[in-house]
Design an enzyme around this catalytic site. Structure first.
Site, PDB file in Angstrom:
ATOM      1  N   PHE A 276       0.848  -1.197   0.000  1.00  0.00           N
ATOM      2  CA  PHE A 276       0.000   0.000   0.000  1.00  0.00           C
ATOM      3  C   PHE A 276       0.881   1.244   0.000  1.00  0.00           C
ATOM      4  O   PHE A 276       0.564   2.256   0.605  1.00  0.00           O
ATOM      5  CB  PHE A 276      -0.906   0.015   1.239  1.00  0.00           C
ATOM      6  CG  PHE A 276      -1.888  -1.133   1.296  1.00  0.00           C
ATOM      7  CD1 PHE A 276      -2.374  -1.699   0.124  1.00  0.00           C
ATOM      8  CD2 PHE A 276      -2.342  -1.625   2.507  1.00  0.00           C
ATOM      9  CE1 PHE A 276      -3.292  -2.747   0.174  1.00  0.00           C
ATOM     10  CE2 PHE A 276      -3.253  -2.672   2.562  1.00  0.00           C
ATOM     11  CZ  PHE A 276      -3.730  -3.242   1.386  1.00  0.00           C
TER      12      PHE A 276
ATOM     13  N   CYS B  77      29.483  23.323  16.078  1.00  0.00           N
ATOM     14  CA  CYS B  77      30.935  23.295  15.854  1.00  0.00           C
ATOM     15  C   CYS B  77      31.468  21.871  15.876  1.00  0.00           C
ATOM     16  O   CYS B  77      32.312  21.495  15.062  1.00  0.00           O
ATOM     17  CB  CYS B  77      31.659  24.167  16.867  1.00  0.00           C
ATOM     18  SG  CYS B  77      31.292  23.748  18.580  1.00  0.00           S
TER      19      CYS B  77
ATOM     20  N   CYS C 127      33.410  20.077  12.641  1.00  0.00           N
ATOM     21  CA  CYS C 127      34.845  19.835  12.833  1.00  0.00           C
ATOM     22  C   CYS C 127      35.263  18.552  12.109  1.00  0.00           C
ATOM     23  O   CYS C 127      34.670  17.498  12.313  1.00  0.00           O
ATOM     24  CB  CYS C 127      35.171  19.723  14.320  1.00  0.00           C
ATOM     25  SG  CYS C 127      36.932  19.414  14.614  1.00  0.00           S
TER      26      CYS C 127
ATOM     27  N   CYS D 157      34.708  25.680  12.477  1.00  0.00           N
ATOM     28  CA  CYS D 157      33.872  25.874  13.667  1.00  0.00           C
ATOM     29  C   CYS D 157      33.608  27.356  13.873  1.00  0.00           C
ATOM     30  O   CYS D 157      32.495  27.769  14.209  1.00  0.00           O
ATOM     31  CB  CYS D 157      34.529  25.261  14.903  1.00  0.00           C
ATOM     32  SG  CYS D 157      36.169  25.922  15.298  1.00  0.00           S
TER      33      CYS D 157
ATOM     34  N   ASN E 153       7.703   2.649   2.822  1.00  0.00           N
ATOM     35  CA  ASN E 153       7.859   2.528   1.384  1.00  0.00           C
ATOM     36  C   ASN E 153       8.554   3.812   0.915  1.00  0.00           C
ATOM     37  O   ASN E 153       8.931   4.652   1.713  1.00  0.00           O
ATOM     38  CB  ASN E 153       6.493   2.349   0.718  1.00  0.00           C
ATOM     39  CG  ASN E 153       6.608   1.633  -0.630  1.00  0.00           C
ATOM     40  OD1 ASN E 153       7.420   2.020  -1.467  1.00  0.00           O
ATOM     41  ND2 ASN E 153       5.801   0.601  -0.840  1.00  0.00           N
ATOM     42  N   THR E 154       8.707   3.958  -0.380  1.00  0.00           N
ATOM     43  CA  THR E 154       9.481   5.109  -0.873  1.00  0.00           C
ATOM     44  C   THR E 154       8.685   6.404  -0.739  1.00  0.00           C
ATOM     45  O   THR E 154       7.464   6.408  -0.648  1.00  0.00           O
ATOM     46  CB  THR E 154       9.868   4.912  -2.348  1.00  0.00           C
ATOM     47  OG1 THR E 154       8.674   4.652  -3.094  1.00  0.00           O
ATOM     48  CG2 THR E 154      10.835   3.757  -2.496  1.00  0.00           C
TER      49      THR E 154
ATOM     50  N   CYS F 112       3.489   2.040  -2.889  1.00  0.00           N
ATOM     51  CA  CYS F 112       4.142   2.518  -4.109  1.00  0.00           C
ATOM     52  C   CYS F 112       3.597   3.883  -4.515  1.00  0.00           C
ATOM     53  O   CYS F 112       2.398   4.012  -4.772  1.00  0.00           O
ATOM     54  CB  CYS F 112       3.921   1.500  -5.228  1.00  0.00           C
ATOM     55  SG  CYS F 112       4.731   1.988  -6.759  1.00  0.00           S
TER      56      CYS F 112
ATOM     57  N   CYS G 116      41.351  24.654  10.586  1.00  0.00           N
ATOM     58  CA  CYS G 116      40.513  24.923   9.403  1.00  0.00           C
ATOM     59  C   CYS G 116      39.549  26.075   9.658  1.00  0.00           C
ATOM     60  O   CYS G 116      39.055  26.699   8.730  1.00  0.00           O
ATOM     61  CB  CYS G 116      39.753  23.675   8.982  1.00  0.00           C
ATOM     62  SG  CYS G 116      38.465  23.161  10.138  1.00  0.00           S
TER      63      CYS G 116
ATOM     64  N   CYS H 208      28.221  30.429  24.358  1.00  0.00           N
ATOM     65  CA  CYS H 208      27.956  29.075  23.856  1.00  0.00           C
ATOM     66  C   CYS H 208      26.651  28.550  24.446  1.00  0.00           C
ATOM     67  O   CYS H 208      26.500  28.459  25.658  1.00  0.00           O
ATOM     68  CB  CYS H 208      29.119  28.152  24.205  1.00  0.00           C
ATOM     69  SG  CYS H 208      28.847  26.454  23.639  1.00  0.00           S
TER      70      CYS H 208
END
Lengths: 440, 455
Positions: free
Chosen positions: B132, B381, B385, B347, B199-200, B134, B344, B375
């Site tokens: 039931f 962050c 990271c 964050c 289902n999908t 698709c 890098c 914070c």
């Protein structure tokens, strides 16, 4: 048995001089660009002398905007393709990649850069054009990285530009002086053709500017003159026997190699004098040409060599042997080189001292001197009021203007010898300097 | 070793891993191969009146260099004659009597349902799954998700099936509905033995920028498909949880959606599934993935000292609460382990632009620092990271206090006016708006133009 057999065909030459940074295919570019973290205020940008927005161009590759990526690169550096291949990325952008701090392989920025720019060149993507003509004219002396970069930037600012080149081809050391495994002639020249097509400057080949009369004509005809003349021939060592056959300068050796390729001859036992990057190139090239023994002779210890570590590793990797703490005294032999008489040295308080009684002759049949290039001071003295520093470099201000206000400069002639990327970056600044000067 | 076997609403299987009703279960050849590889069960590609499919049926969502993080299809139910499928079901069951073969079914009239149920159980099917769900093609003909979206019709069809079914009946639910428990309850009312979900999800998986058509492209055009693959797991987990927690559903659940390794399977089980179904991962990597799934599940059970699957079915459910029941006194703050930081600054920029301006840069180092008082403990962050365990969220309350929104509401201690003193962010520091314009490094000018100050 040598590592390499002497190449006799273009195919064998290409194999011996296989590209260190070969062109990426689309899948590899996708995978590699996917790894980029897109750092904030990225260290790779800061490490790039031309300040290319690297995370941006990598992100553009990843999203399928390869043309936009090429634009990002070229906006910062007109030698974007060549720099991707010939830059010492290990100590610049890739050396600064934060992945290094995690012991993860850094992003292959150079190869990604070549990937994007090669696509633009191959498809002849229209990215740039000359600015509205402003009626002023600028002469550029030298079609190397400095001269061509200046020409592009000057054209974008609306100047009419004529480039005067003594040789038959553009790109300077990119085609005449870089090791063949870093970039092929075809690649270097394709970028030159692309840039000229985009910007439309004129290049006059076989047009050396040699003396006062030439310069006077340029001064009269052009509003400003850009000196992109680089350096001269290999400096003489002043040793007895230096004039023997098969004792050559590294710059001349590499130029001949680049032009003759598989037809280039090399000795069976080659001694390379010097410890800089050019010495590493020459030694590596001699080995790849099939020399049985290549000795790299340097007057100090291994760790004091000026060459980048990866360049020495590259030479070692093709079988080059080091001979350290020796100073050449004489090139021995009759007409032809038969060996080098060395004396052992010791470094005392930072100074090299010869150790008496330690002389010996190292036999060889070829000597390559990689002991630095001479400055073109003789020529530069023809420019009135042009000041040189005590090392023969042209003195210029932050915008590249020399002490003769009509003359601007960048590249090796000014910095004494650096990378293609430095010349390209500085030339852009100098072109802006010319704009500021002529807009006064 | 732990016992992986299950008895799912009466359907026995050597392990909880079943292939979902989909292209991998289109034939006896595939199902036998799967059982031989180690799969515990298979839900046959949906049987009914055979269809005719179009060419160009699947579309993928790639993320950077990762292929098929999402997947969709516009393929319909089995296009093979029923007799061929039933003959192969019999053959598979003969060769693998202890494995579960479930017939997925989709027909229209009461008579058709009766006929196909009888024929399937005669062929040896261990149970039925009523499709039931698709969401493409079949629903246009009044089947599939068209049924799943109408609880009354769903219940009626389940009742038809129960009239003749002598084997357990599973109802497969569509997620294309606002409250998944409504069709689940309808299934229960109809007398179903179990449910399976999801289902999908109705989807357009992408649009071709040159042909101006959705993928997959059929002669320059496309249609909505059904979305599945790793990307749908979070949606599936939530719906499995909703059904498992509902006091009146009380049916075994076969979890479906985004399962490609043991970890995904355990997550489904912890939220109430007692069998799991896999499709996309098998379509992507082949049946061989079952070895990793079984091995991972076994190792997990050994480490947790679980003897059977039922030792942990639904074990996470008590901890899935309404938002209003969460402890507002719990407080975490980000902590940067400087020795691990690679600089890098993701964050920093994430917190600056996407959160609460609680991270600052420091002179002389690329390692950012947390501004403790700003914070709020949002986790962002630590999520961006790239270094494992470099940013951790550290607990700052002592655990002695517990206060929920519900309790605050009951105590009359919540903000009720627009400018209420009790606003949660009232004392959080926020930079002046115009301060944003001085942040030069947020935009990168090309090349040396930056250094020169010319654009």
């Amino acid at each position: 048995m040598a590592e390499f057999s002497t190449p006799t065909t273009a195919q064998e030459f290409a194999e011996n001089f296989a590209q260190l940074k070969p062109l990426m295919n689309r899948t590899e570019a996708l995978y590699e660009s996917s790894r980029c973290l897109f750092c904030f205020d990225a260290p790779c940008i800061q490490a790039c002398p031309s300040g290319i927005d690297i995370p941006q161009f990598i992100r553009q590759i990843n999203s399928g905007n390869v043309t936009g990526s090429a634009r990002t690169i070229y906006e910062a550096n007109y030698f974007g393709n060549a720099c991707g291949k010939v830059c010492p990325t290990e100590v610049l952008c890739e050396g600064a990649c934060v992945y290094n701090l995690q012991d993860v392989k850094p992003i292959e920025i150079g190869r990604l850069q070549s990937y994007a720019t090669t696509a633009a060149i191959k498809e002849n993507k229209k990215l740039f054009g000359p600015g509205p003509a402003n009626g002023r004219r600028v002469a550029v002396i030298g079609a190397g990285p400095a001269g061509i970069s200046a020409a592009c930037e000057l054209r974008s600012l609306g100047y009419e530009v004529t480039v005067f080149e003594a040789k038959a081809q553009p790109s300077g050391l990119t085609v005449y002086g870089v090791a063949p495994y870093k970039i092929t002639n075809e690649e270097a020249l394709a970028e030159m053709a692309y840039l000229q097509g985009q910007f439309g400057y004129e290049v006059r080949y076989h047009a050396p500017i040699t003396g006062r009369a030439n310069l006077a004509a340029l001064e009269a005809e052009y509003d400003a003159i850009f000196l992109g003349i680089g350096l001269g021939k290999t400096s003489a060592l002043g040793l007895p026997g230096e004039d023997k056959i098969n004792c050559v300068g590294a710059v001349e050796f590499i130029e001949e190699l680049r032009m003759r390729q598989a037809e280039m001859q090399v000795g069976r036992t080659v001694i390379v004098l010097g410890g800089g990057n050019t010495a590493m190139d020459a030694a590596s090239e001699a080995a790849r040409l099939g020399a049985e023994t290549v000795l790299l002779a340097y007057r100090r210890g291994k760790e004091e060599m000026g060459a980048y570590e990866f360049e020495y590793s590259l030479a070692k990797g093709v079988g080059v042997k080091g001979l350290f703490n020796v100073a050449p005294l004489e090139i021995v032999g009759d007409d032809y080189v038969a060996g080098v008489r060395f004396i052992r040295t010791a470094v005392v308080d930072g100074r090299v001292q010869e150790v008496p009684g330690t002389e010996f002759v190292q036999p060889c049949d070829m000597v390559i001197k990689a002991t630095g290039q001479a400055k073109q001071t003789h020529f530069l003295h023809h420019i009135p009021g042009l000041e040189l520093d005590n090392r023969g470099r042209i003195v210029a201000d932050a915008m590249g203007q020399t002490t003769n206000p009509q003359y601007f400069t960048s590249g090796d002639a000014r910095n004494g010898g650096a990378e293609v990327v430095n010349a390209a970056a500085e030339a852009k600044v100098a072109a802006r300097g010319i704009y500021a000067y002529l807009s006064q | 070793m732990p016992d992986l076997s299950i008895n799912f609403a009466g359907i026995k299987s050597p392990n909880p891993f079943w292939l979902a009703s989909a292209p991998p279960t289109n034939s006896g050849y595939q199902v036998m191969k799967a059982f031989d590889a180690g799969w515990g069960g298979a839900v046959w590609k949906t049987l009914g009146v055979p269809v005719i499919n179009v060419s160009s049926r699947y579309g993928g969502v790639n993320y950077r260099d990762k292929r098929l993080v999402g997947f969709n299809n516009i393929e319909l139910i089995s296009d093979r004659p029923l007799a061929d499928n039933l003959r192969e079901i019999t053959e598979v069951k003969k060769r693998f009597p202890d494995h579960a073969v479930i017939a997925s079914l989709m027909v229209q009239s009461r008579q058709e349902w009766h006929d196909i149920v009888r024929q399937s159980q005669d062929a040896g099917a261990d149970g039925f799954e009523l499709n039931f769900g698709c969401p493409h093609g079949m629903c246009e003909r009044g089947m599939g998700s068209a049924v799943g979206q109408e609880p009354k019709i769903l219940q009626m069809i389940v009742e038809w099936v129960m009239e003749v079914a002598q084997k357990p009946v599973i109802v497969k639910l569509t997620p294309n509905i606002s409250d998944i428990t409504e069709p689940a309850l309808a299934a229960r009312r109809g007398g179903a033995d179990a449910i399976s979900l999801i289902n999908t999800i109705q989807s357009i998986v992408g649009v071709d920028l040159d042909q101006f058509s959705p993928y997959p492209i059929v002669d320059g055009q496309g249609t909505n498909g059904g979305y599945c693959g790793p990307a749908v797991k979070p949606i599936a987990l939530n719906m499995v949880k909703n059904c498992a927690q509902h006091p009146e559903v009380r049916l075994p659940i076969s979890g479906i959606g985004g399962i490609e390794n043991w970890r995904d399977a355990v997550e489904h089980i912890l939220l109430g599934a007692s069998s799991v179904q896999v499709c996309t991962a098998a379509m992507h990597f082949g049946f061989g993935i079952i070895r990793e799934m079984v091995s991972g599940l076994e190792q997990y059970m050994v480490e947790k000292n679980f003897q059977t699957i039922y030792d942990f079915v639904g074990k996470a459910l008590p901890n899935v609460r309404h938002w209003e029941d969460l402890n507002m006194k719990y407080q975490v703050k980000a902590h940067i382990h400087e020795e691990k930081c690679i600089g890098c600054q993701l964050c920093y920029t994430a917190c600056e632009d996407g959160a609460h301006q609680a991270i600052r840069l420091q002179a002389g180092t690329r390692t950012p620092a947390i501004i403790e008082e700003n914070c709020v403990g949002c986790n962002l962050c630590s999520l961006v990271c790239p270094v494992d365990e470099c940013i951790t969220m550290e607990r700052r309350d002592d655990g002695s206090q517990h206060l929920t929104w519900k309790e605050r509401t009951d105590a009359g201690n919540i903000p009720t006016e627009f400018n209420d003193e009790k606003a949660g962010g009232r004392h959080h520091w926020v930079p002046e708006p115009a301060a944003a314009l001085g942040k030069e490094r947020h935009k990168t000018l090309p090349g040396k133009a930056r250094a020169l100050g010319v654009g």
